[in-house]
Design a protein around this motif. Structure first.
Motif, PDB file in Angstrom:
ATOM      1  N   VAL A  14       0.837  -1.202   0.000  1.00 25.13           N
ATOM      2  CA  VAL A  14       0.000   0.000   0.000  1.00 25.13           C
ATOM      3  C   VAL A  14       0.871   1.252   0.000  1.00 25.13           C
ATOM      4  O   VAL A  14       0.441   2.319   0.445  1.00 25.13           O
ATOM      5  CB  VAL A  14      -0.956   0.006   1.209  1.00 25.13           C
ATOM      6  N   SER A  15       2.096   1.121  -0.480  1.00 25.94           N
ATOM      7  CA  SER A  15       3.017   2.264  -0.473  1.00 25.94           C
ATOM      8  C   SER A  15       2.465   3.424  -1.285  1.00 25.94           C
ATOM      9  O   SER A  15       2.541   4.590  -0.863  1.00 25.94           O
ATOM     10  CB  SER A  15       4.384   1.844  -1.022  1.00 25.94           C
ATOM     11  N   ALA A  16       1.911   3.135  -2.454  1.00 24.56           N
ATOM     12  CA  ALA A  16       1.378   4.208  -3.297  1.00 24.56           C
ATOM     13  C   ALA A  16       0.213   4.904  -2.604  1.00 24.56           C
ATOM     14  O   ALA A  16       0.110   6.145  -2.624  1.00 24.56           O
ATOM     15  CB  ALA A  16       0.934   3.641  -4.638  1.00 24.56           C
ATOM     16  N   ARG A  17      -0.668   4.123  -1.988  1.00 21.21           N
ATOM     17  CA  ARG A  17      -1.802   4.720  -1.284  1.00 21.21           C
ATOM     18  C   ARG A  17      -1.326   5.541  -0.093  1.00 21.21           C
ATOM     19  O   ARG A  17      -1.821   6.647   0.167  1.00 21.21           O
ATOM     20  CB  ARG A  17      -2.757   3.621  -0.815  1.00 21.21           C
ATOM     21  N   HIS A  18      -0.323   4.999   0.622  1.00 20.71           N
ATOM     22  CA  HIS A  18       0.200   5.716   1.776  1.00 20.71           C
ATOM     23  C   HIS A  18       0.867   7.023   1.343  1.00 20.71           C
ATOM     24  O   HIS A  18       0.731   8.062   2.006  1.00 20.71           O
ATOM     25  CB  HIS A  18       1.201   4.835   2.534  1.00 20.71           C
ATOM     26  N   GLU A  19       1.575   6.978   0.232  1.00 19.44           N
ATOM     27  CA  GLU A  19       2.216   8.191  -0.271  1.00 19.44           C
ATOM     28  C   GLU A  19       1.166   9.219  -0.674  1.00 19.44           C
ATOM     29  O   GLU A  19       1.318  10.420  -0.405  1.00 19.44           O
ATOM     30  CB  GLU A  19       3.104   7.846  -1.462  1.00 19.44           C
ATOM     31  N   LEU A  20       0.091   8.766  -1.313  1.00 16.70           N
ATOM     32  CA  LEU A  20      -0.978   9.681  -1.689  1.00 16.70           C
ATOM     33  C   LEU A  20      -1.616  10.299  -0.453  1.00 16.70           C
ATOM     34  O   LEU A  20      -1.884  11.512  -0.409  1.00 16.70           O
ATOM     35  CB  LEU A  20      -2.027   8.938  -2.516  1.00 16.70           C
ATOM     36  N   GLN A  21      -1.867   9.475   0.572  1.00 19.62           N
ATOM     37  CA  GLN A  21      -2.447   9.992   1.807  1.00 19.62           C
ATOM     38  C   GLN A  21      -1.516  11.010   2.460  1.00 19.62           C
ATOM     39  O   GLN A  21      -1.961  12.027   2.999  1.00 19.62           O
ATOM     40  CB  GLN A  21      -2.738   8.836   2.767  1.00 19.62           C
ATOM     41  N   ALA A  22      -0.216  10.718   2.410  1.00 17.93           N
ATOM     42  CA  ALA A  22       0.748  11.648   2.995  1.00 17.93           C
ATOM     43  C   ALA A  22       0.741  12.979   2.252  1.00 17.93           C
ATOM     44  O   ALA A  22       0.820  14.054   2.853  1.00 17.93           O
ATOM     45  CB  ALA A  22       2.144  11.035   2.979  1.00 17.93           C
ATOM     46  N   ARG A  23       0.646  12.910   0.926  1.00 13.35           N
ATOM     47  CA  ARG A  23       0.604  14.139   0.150  1.00 13.35           C
ATOM     48  C   ARG A  23      -0.675  14.917   0.424  1.00 13.35           C
ATOM     49  O   ARG A  23      -0.655  16.148   0.535  1.00 13.35           O
ATOM     50  CB  ARG A  23       0.708  13.808  -1.336  1.00 13.35           C
ATOM     51  N   LEU A  24      -1.785  14.211   0.502  1.00 12.95           N
ATOM     52  CA  LEU A  24      -3.050  14.884   0.801  1.00 12.95           C
ATOM     53  C   LEU A  24      -3.020  15.521   2.187  1.00 12.95           C
ATOM     54  O   LEU A  24      -3.516  16.636   2.382  1.00 12.95           O
ATOM     55  CB  LEU A  24      -4.211  13.889   0.702  1.00 12.95           C
ATOM     56  N   ARG A  25      -2.438  14.811   3.136  1.00  7.53           N
ATOM     57  CA  ARG A  25      -2.327  15.378   4.486  1.00  7.53           C
ATOM     58  C   ARG A  25      -1.432  16.614   4.469  1.00  7.53           C
ATOM     59  O   ARG A  25      -1.719  17.607   5.139  1.00  7.53           O
ATOM     60  CB  ARG A  25      -1.782  14.339   5.461  1.00  7.53           C
ATOM     61  N   HIS A  26      -0.353  16.545   3.707  1.00  4.74           N
ATOM     62  CA  HIS A  26       0.534  17.712   3.635  1.00  4.74           C
ATOM     63  C   HIS A  26      -0.213  18.917   3.070  1.00  4.74           C
ATOM     64  O   HIS A  26      -0.080  20.041   3.581  1.00  4.74           O
ATOM     65  CB  HIS A  26       1.741  17.388   2.753  1.00  4.74           C
ATOM     66  N   LEU A  27      -1.005  18.690   2.013  1.00  4.17           N
ATOM     67  CA  LEU A  27      -1.788  19.778   1.446  1.00  4.17           C
ATOM     68  C   LEU A  27      -2.817  20.292   2.444  1.00  4.17           C
ATOM     69  O   LEU A  27      -3.074  21.496   2.518  1.00  4.17           O
ATOM     70  CB  LEU A  27      -2.483  19.312   0.167  1.00  4.17           C
ATOM     71  N   GLN A  28      -3.396  19.379   3.190  1.00  4.71           N
ATOM     72  CA  GLN A  28      -4.420  19.754   4.168  1.00  4.71           C
ATOM     73  C   GLN A  28      -3.823  20.523   5.333  1.00  4.71           C
ATOM     74  O   GLN A  28      -4.477  21.392   5.906  1.00  4.71           O
ATOM     75  CB  GLN A  28      -5.123  18.498   4.680  1.00  4.71           C
ATOM     76  N   MET A  29      -2.578  20.238   5.684  1.00  4.73           N
ATOM     77  CA  MET A  29      -1.957  20.803   6.877  1.00  4.73           C
ATOM     78  C   MET A  29      -1.008  21.965   6.585  1.00  4.73           C
ATOM     79  O   MET A  29      -0.361  22.459   7.511  1.00  4.73           O
ATOM     80  CB  MET A  29      -1.178  19.704   7.620  1.00  4.73           C
ATOM     81  N   HIS A  30      -0.890  22.384   5.319  1.00  3.73           N
ATOM     82  CA  HIS A  30       0.039  23.452   4.984  1.00  3.73           C
ATOM     83  C   HIS A  30      -0.654  24.540   4.175  1.00  3.73           C
ATOM     84  O   HIS A  30      -1.591  24.274   3.414  1.00  3.73           O
ATOM     85  CB  HIS A  30       1.249  22.915   4.224  1.00  3.73           C
ATOM     86  N   ASP A  31      -0.182  25.747   4.369  1.00  2.00           N
ATOM     87  CA  ASP A  31      -0.726  26.903   3.678  1.00  2.00           C
ATOM     88  C   ASP A  31      -0.209  26.931   2.245  1.00  2.00           C
ATOM     89  O   ASP A  31       1.007  26.848   2.024  1.00  2.00           O
ATOM     90  CB  ASP A  31      -0.298  28.175   4.422  1.00  2.00           C
ATOM     91  N   PRO A  32      -1.079  27.041   1.250  1.00  2.00           N
ATOM     92  CA  PRO A  32      -0.616  27.003  -0.144  1.00  2.00           C
ATOM     93  C   PRO A  32       0.184  28.235  -0.564  1.00  2.00           C
ATOM     94  O   PRO A  32       0.952  28.167  -1.515  1.00  2.00           O
ATOM     95  CB  PRO A  32      -1.923  26.896  -0.939  1.00  2.00           C
ATOM     96  N   VAL A  33       0.013  29.355   0.119  1.00  2.00           N
ATOM     97  CA  VAL A  33       0.718  30.589  -0.261  1.00  2.00           C
ATOM     98  C   VAL A  33       2.149  30.583   0.259  1.00  2.00           C
ATOM     99  O   VAL A  33       3.103  30.830  -0.483  1.00  2.00           O
ATOM    100  CB  VAL A  33      -0.044  31.831   0.255  1.00  2.00           C
ATOM    101  N   THR A  34       2.314  30.300   1.549  1.00  2.00           N
ATOM    102  CA  THR A  34       3.640  30.367   2.167  1.00  2.00           C
ATOM    103  C   THR A  34       4.288  29.001   2.330  1.00  2.00           C
ATOM    104  O   THR A  34       5.477  28.926   2.660  1.00  2.00           O
ATOM    105  CB  THR A  34       3.524  31.016   3.554  1.00  2.00           C
ATOM    106  N   ARG A  35       3.491  27.915   2.154  1.00  2.00           N
ATOM    107  CA  ARG A  35       3.941  26.543   2.360  1.00  2.00           C
ATOM    108  C   ARG A  35       4.357  26.281   3.809  1.00  2.00           C
ATOM    109  O   ARG A  35       5.062  25.310   4.090  1.00  2.00           O
ATOM    110  CB  ARG A  35       5.083  26.196   1.408  1.00  2.00           C
ATOM    111  N   LEU A  36       3.904  27.125   4.687  1.00  2.00           N
ATOM    112  CA  LEU A  36       4.124  26.909   6.112  1.00  2.00           C
ATOM    113  C   LEU A  36       3.007  26.034   6.673  1.00  2.00           C
ATOM    114  O   LEU A  36       1.931  25.922   6.082  1.00  2.00           O
ATOM    115  CB  LEU A  36       4.133  28.247   6.858  1.00  2.00           C
TER     116      LEU A  36
END
Length: 669
Positions: free
Chosen positions: A181-203
């Motif tokens: 499930v590495s691909a699914r886990h990587e996708l979830q990690a990316r989605l979480r990163h987008l959810q938890m970070h500001d798109p303007v400053t990337r903070l």
């Protein structure tokens, strides 16, 4: 399930063979000959694209397909006889291990968990492990490796419940299946990163910030190591809104990104000498936060705030433009024990507000005493409106005495709040709150009616004495938010008080800036016969040309001028400058047809000099402190109608316990 926070690696190559032609089985024991051919399902097991293994009740692999060998990156012949729990790291998780042991012991159920494995090629592999009991008639599950000894789990157990293999109720093994499930886990990690970070400053955004803050305040986090303290810098950009509105959101976003880069540099610099680098987050808009875990004290946070201020003050180059902003920072540092995320953020927001109120472009440290005052102010604000209905307010009156005849010509009404919790409160404690929330209109209307009713009562009770006027303070918001003219007319009609016996006081700054509706209201009141007085004259605009066009009849000199007449050394000569200023204002007022009242008259020497200058009336503790209405009645009934002096500060009497008359706040209703 693994609690690792590291990201997954890409999934295995999808072009590799997914079906193998061979099945990995245990070699036959000596003496076992003439075995029947494997049942048809063995070929399905061997060619399945899902990685699977049959595990005996001793916890060792009896049979595994080629897909499992490919997935784990191991040679096929190394799987048979291997400890299954070690292959998929079940023993490292106590909860998963105990569930696995229960399944080996024959209990019904199913185990499913996600594990992070280390591939022999060096990359990480995320897999979903499923363990399911096999039916009793599955001969492939019968143990073949008991002689090799059991495998001990994390608690020293071998994964079985100790029952004999020949027992009729003995388990028959389990089926272990492993899915990549590495691909699914990587996708979830990316989605979480987008959810938890500001798109303007990337903070990190507000959600991730509070997640980190909550974790930092958990007892097991700060008790394990560190200082047990936590610090927070709440930052807001000064002047950003003007830039964003004038140049557009595109420039504003780039400016925010540039600010974020500088904040990260400040955090990295601060982290070089500390064990932990501060977390920088964008909470929204132009608001940022720097979280310092295991802080060492306020000095560390102060140094961080200073470095941030210096970094932000340097101009920014954005799209060829040179832009400048500053920052206001609220700093909080305290013990983590007993602190909640909400309390810490409230303290930081409050301190940030103080920094802005104190002039911006600065940092301010949280002050518990100042915060207690704020909380008290908030408590007063919430109770102010109901207090009027509950009748918690009362009026006291301070005489206005003629300089020439020492007789009481009028009184000023001063409101007091008999608060059930805080006791008697003077106007400087609550009037500004009433003006902010609009309750001053209702309170002011009550003061007006109560004062006029009392003035009329004195007139009726003392028919042989000249009637005295009552002076009532009026806030500018009363003029804007209510029909003051109608309120006054209705009150005079209801109480029967003559208009010339009512005086309305407004501060100089309010009157001098009057135009439109306020000026029309003052003119209408003056035409009605009501006297208009400028309170605290000399402390505001002092626009003398504008003064001549206002419907004003009385000037009340601010107490600062009168206090300038008082000297510690009684033998010292009076200041010619002080007397010249007051004398000039008195003469100017008289030239304009106005009368003058001096506030804060505290000594006989002051009264004598004011009388010589030509001041008309005086008000202050030399004559009387603010007193209840019955004391004014006694005063009017006394022979000659002269007030008794209440305390002479020059004679050593204390001058405490009441706000100084003439204070622009204390004089409000």
């Amino acid at each position: 399930m693994s609690g690792t926070s590291q990201g997954p690696t890409p999934a295995a190559d999808p072009n590799r063979p997914t079906v193998t032609e061979s099945e990995i089985t245990a070699p036959p024991r000596a003496g076992r000959v003439g075995l029947p051919p494997p049942p048809p399902y063995h070929s399905v097991f061997a060619t399945a694209p899902l990685a699977m293994a049959v595990v005996g009740r001793d916890g060792r692999v009896i049979s595994a397909n080629g897909t499992l060998a490919d997935l784990l990156g191991r040679a096929p012949d190394t799987l048979v006889g291997a400890v299954a729990a070690d292959l998929v790291d079940l023993a490292s998780d106590a909860r998963a291990w105990h569930a696995y042991r229960d399944l080996l012991s024959g209990r019904e159920g199913r185990l499913r968990c996600t594990r992070r494995l280390k591939h022999p090629e060096g990359h990480s592999l995320w897999v979903q492990v499923s363990v399911t009991p096999l039916p009793p008639d599955d001969g492939a599950a019968r143990g073949e490796h008991d002689a090799d000894g059991p495998h001990d789990g994390p608690d020293g157990d071998d994964g079985r419940d100790g029952r004999d293999e020949c027992d009729g109720h003995a388990p028959h093994g389990v089926l272990l299946s492993v899915a990549d499930v590495s691909a699914r886990h990587e996708l979830q990690a990316r989605l979480r990163h987008l959810q938890m970070h500001d798109p303007v400053t990337r903070l990190p955004n507000r959600t991730l910030f509070f997640e980190r803050l909550t974790a930092a305040l958990e007892a097991e986090s700060y008790e394990r190591s560190g200082t047990g303290r936590i610090g927070l810098c709440s930052l807001d950009l000064d002047g950003f809104k003007a830039i964003n509105d004038a140049l557009g959101h595109r420039v504003g976003d780039r400016l925010l990104a540039a600010v974020a880069e500088r904040l990260l540099l400040c955090a990295e610099e601060a982290g070089r000498s500390r064990a932990c680098t501060p977390l920088v987050a964008r909470l929204g808009g132009d608001e940022f936060a720097l979280l310092v875990e295991d802080s060492t004290g306020t000095e560390q946070l102060a140094d961080l705030a200073e470095s941030v201020l210096a970094a932000i003050q340097d101009p920014f180059d954005v799209d060829g433009r040179r832009l400048s902003v500053s920052a206001s920072i609220g700093v909080v540092e305290r013990h983590a024990d007993g602190t909640t995320p909400t309390a810490l953020m409230q303290a930081a927001d409050t301190t940030l507000y103080w920094a802005k109120a104190d002039g911006k472009s600065r940092w301010t440290l949280f002050d518990p005493e100042r915060n207690a005052h704020r909380m008290t102010r908030q408590a007063l604000a919430s109770a102010l409106r109901p207090a009027v209905e509950r009748g918690e307010f009362a009026l006291e009156y301070q005489p206005l005495v003629g300089m020439e005849d020492d007789r009481v010509h009028g009184v000023e009404a001063l409101v007091r709040w008999n608060h059930p919790q805080f006791g008697t409160l003077t106007p400087n404690r609550f009037i500004s709150i009433a003006e902010e929330d609009g309750s001053i209109v209702k309170l002011g209307r009550w003061v007006l009616r109560t004062a006029c009713r009392q003035a009329r009562r004195w007139q009726v009770e003392h028919p042989g004495e000249p009637p005295i006027f009552v002076s009532v303070n009026v806030a500018v918001r009363q003029v804007w938010d209510s029909d003051l003219v109608a309120d006054v007319a209705e009150t005079l009609k209801e109480t029967g008080l003559a208009p010339e016996l009512l005086q309305l006081e407004l501060t100089e700054s309010a009157v001098m800036g009057s135009s439109g509706r306020p000026l029309q209201a003052l003119t209408a009141l003056s035409d009605m016969g009501v006297r208009i007085a400028i309170d605290d004259f000399g402390t505001g605009y002092s626009n003398l040309a504008y003064l001549s066009r206002l419907p004003v009849s009385v000037l009340k000199l601010d107490g600062a001028f009168v206090r300038g007449f008082q000297y510690e050394d009684r033998a010292a000569a009076p200041s010619p400058a002080d007397e010249a200023i007051v004398e000039a204002m008195v003469q100017l007022a008289h030239r304009l047809g106005l009368t003058v009242t001096a506030e804060c008259v505290e000594t006989s020497a002051q009264a004598t000099r004011l009388r010589r200058i030509g001041c008309d009336t005086g008000q202050g503790w030399l004559y009387s402190r603010p007193v209840p209405p019955d004391r004014i009645s006694e005063l009017l009934g006394a022979p000659g109608g002269q007030p008794d002096a209440v305390g002479d500060p020059a004679a050593g009497d204390p001058v405490v316990g009441d706000p100084v008359v003439g204070d622009p706040v204390a004089g409000n209703p």
